[in-house]
Design an enzyme around this catalytic site. Sequence first.
Site, PDB file in Angstrom:
ATOM      1  CE  LYS A   1       6.329   4.435  -3.761  1.00 54.61           C
ATOM      2  NZ  LYS A   1       7.417   4.004  -2.735  1.00 54.61           N
TER       3      LYS A   1
ATOM      4  CG  ASP B   1       7.165   3.441   1.128  1.00 55.85           C
ATOM      5  OD1 ASP B   1       6.467   2.109   0.588  1.00 55.85           O
ATOM      6  OD2 ASP B   1       6.570   3.763  -0.022  1.00 55.85           O
TER       7      ASP B   1
END
Length: 286
Positions: free
Chosen positions: A74, A111
């Site tokens: 990420k 997210d």
Amino acid sequence: MTDKNRTEQKIIAGVIGTPIKHSRSPLMHNHWLRAHGLKGTYAAIEVAPDELEPRLAALAAEGLRGVNVTIPHKEAVFALATERDQAAQKIGAVNTVIFRKSGGFLGINTDAPGFAASLQAAAAPWAGGPAMVLGAGGAARGVVYGLIEAGVREIRIVNRTLERAEALARDMGGLGASLIPLPWDKISEQMIDLALLVNATSLGLAGGRPLDLDVTLLAPGALVTDIVYAPLETDLLRAAKRAGHETVDGLGMLIHQARFAFEAWFGILPEANAGLRAALEKDLQK
Ligand code: ATR
């Protein structure tokens, strides 16, 4: 459609990471691709850190709309992105890539809105009072940003390593919320007036160390959530339920971050229906 036909279809999106075998993203995205009559399939793609950049370029060249990004990529994908949305920028991590036809890619972070969306079904007035977030890693950064965007005005960030909580509070400053970094031993005294408690540490994961908290110190009506979803009912959530609190488990965040990624690629915001949740729950029991 049989599984065989499906695997013969063109891959149009996927998730990159390592290890990737146990990712639940293909289950969700392939369910929605079918439900919306879209051709193509979503694949779990094993990518090692040293091959990240060329593999991303190859996936773009193959014509994928984009990919989800999971552990451990990420932050590295954030660094490679040619454009980023504000959530990714603030969090310092990208969980969804949208390939541009002209080259390069947009890196976004779903997210954070996914976490906030997972709380929307709760009846408790969680946005109206102080929140406490346990943890200061990548997951906690997404949670804190999501809470700020959802209008939470005071967030106490508690972490074993205080410096990481302080860095998180600094990085997310200036967005209209008061962010208070705290050491781990302040949890009990700072818990009593919370509207929301979030576990964003890895404590409570199946096979790992437990999260040991006295939830009976919480005010009645406080909402308790855990981003850990394996097990689905963590010790924290079980204890909170027993003490009479409403709880939200980590599956909601998983589903909602996927909905927003699907929308970014295909322009359709798919439903988080009970059937999909049931399929995920069954898969988690494997
Ligand atoms: P992620 O990206 O999933 O958030 P991470 O960056 O490794 O992963 O963060 C894990 C979080 O769990 C951190 O907040 C970590 O605390 P530290 O910053 O002090 O390492 C927390 N954590 C992990 N094990 C812990 C433990 N035994 N006690 C308290 N906190 C723990």
